[in-house]
Design an enzyme around this catalytic site. Structure first.
Site, PDB file in Angstrom:
ATOM      1  N   PRO A   2       0.849  -1.161   0.149  1.00 51.53           N
ATOM      2  CA  PRO A   2      -0.037  -0.152  -0.015  1.00 51.53           C
ATOM      3  C   PRO A   2       0.820   1.350   0.114  1.00 51.53           C
ATOM      4  O   PRO A   2       2.000   1.507   0.906  1.00 51.53           O
ATOM      5  CB  PRO A   2      -0.852  -0.044   1.374  1.00 51.53           C
ATOM      6  N   GLU A   3       0.636   1.865  -0.848  1.00 49.85           N
ATOM      7  CA  GLU A   3       1.282   3.583  -0.975  1.00 49.85           C
ATOM      8  C   GLU A   3       0.278   4.616  -0.512  1.00 49.85           C
ATOM      9  O   GLU A   3      -0.483   4.095   0.060  1.00 49.85           O
ATOM     10  CB  GLU A   3       1.760   3.724  -2.587  1.00 49.85           C
TER      11      GLU A   3
END
Ligand SMILES: [Zn+2]
Length: 291
Positions: A2-3
């Site tokens: 996840p960014e």
């Protein structure tokens, strides 16, 4: 992993569900998650406190609780937070019971996610400041900032973007998409970019992250939303994971190479390789003579 857009998506969905609620029961099932604290020590610090605000800084989800107690949660590779999941998911690392019967479940198959306790706003600020550069949406993230911090750097621009101390929240997907939009090869030395390229890159980073947030993140690997629904930014990738497909701008075949130790996707016509990188690419593809 996840960014920024995926973490921000989780935050936006979760905040209205948890703010003002009390963490009545906290059960940390994995000692790796709470390190350096033992699970019961962290659980004791959280239990009985109200969630005053759910924030985000870079890829951290920041739980600010009553009495100035904070939890900086990092999802790392495969972590996510689910609200009232049904049925009970697998790979549960933390289970939290809220008042009025709801529950939060932190799921993390690869177990790299962490939750760190910070006592007081100053400790939280110091913790984040030591790890993170400016937020891309912050006014501190200027062309001048990019130029100054890239000056003299020989590392590839992709490595520069992935370094959280330079700019917070960019990971492999959004770095590829931003560099493609800015027409900059990922292996270009960060210090060799022109002022105009820094300006294009800044605009492209902000654009990519914003587009990611609007699509509610990208779903690859194990990323899931709070409600178990998937994001759709992967359908809008221009270059990431599109090896062998034609570039939407020029039709040249997108290639995959390694930059900053990560699988990286480029159109080498739109993003001209620096001297040397082209030779490396030929070697990799096995077309070198006398080999
Ligand atoms: Zn192209």
């Amino acid at each position: 992993m996840p960014e920024l857009p995926e973490v921000e998506t989780i935050r936006r969905q979760l905040a209205p569900l948890v703010e003002g609620r009390t963490l009545e029961r906290v059960n940390i099932l994995d000692a790796r998650w709470s390190r350096p604290l033992a699970p019961h020590e962290l659980a004791d610090a959280l239990r009985g406190r109200e969630v005053e605000r759910l924030g985000r800084r870079g890829k951290y989800l920041v739980w600010s609780l009553s009495d100035d107690v904070h939890l900086a949660q990092h999802l790392r590779m495969t972590g996510t937070v689910l609200f009232d999941p049904d049925p009970e998911p697998t790979h549960v690392r933390v289970r939290i019971g809220l008042d009025r019967g709801s529950r939060l479940v932190i799921v993390d198959p690869r177990r790299f996610g962490t939750g760190e306790l910070l006592l007081g706003g100053e400790a939280l600020d110091a913790f984040l400041h030591a790890r993170l550069g400016p937020e891309p949406f912050d006014e501190r993230f200027t062309v001048e900032y990019l130029q100054t911090s890239a000056r003299g750097r020989t590392a590839p621009i992709k490595a520069f973007l992935l370094d959280q101390r330079r700019v917070a929240g960019v990971g492999n997907i959004y770095a590829d998409e931003a560099l493609y939009r800015a027409e900059i090869h990922p292996l270009r030395a960060a210090g060799t970019l022109s002022a105009e390229q820094h300006a294009r890159l800044r605009e492209a980073v902000i654009w990519a992250l914003q587009a990611g947030i609007e699509a509610r993140g990208a779903t690859i690997d194990d990323f899931r939303h709070v409600d178990g629904v998937w994001g759709s930014f992967q359908d809008r990738f221009q270059v990431h994971r599109r090896e062998g497909e034609p570039c939407a701008r020029c039709g040249t075949t997108i290639v995959k190479l390694v930059a900053a130790g990560r699988g990286t996707y480029v159109c080498e016509r739109c993003q001209p390789p620096p001297r040397g990188a082209r030779v490396d690419a030929r070697r990799r593809s096995g077309r070198r003579r006398n080999s």
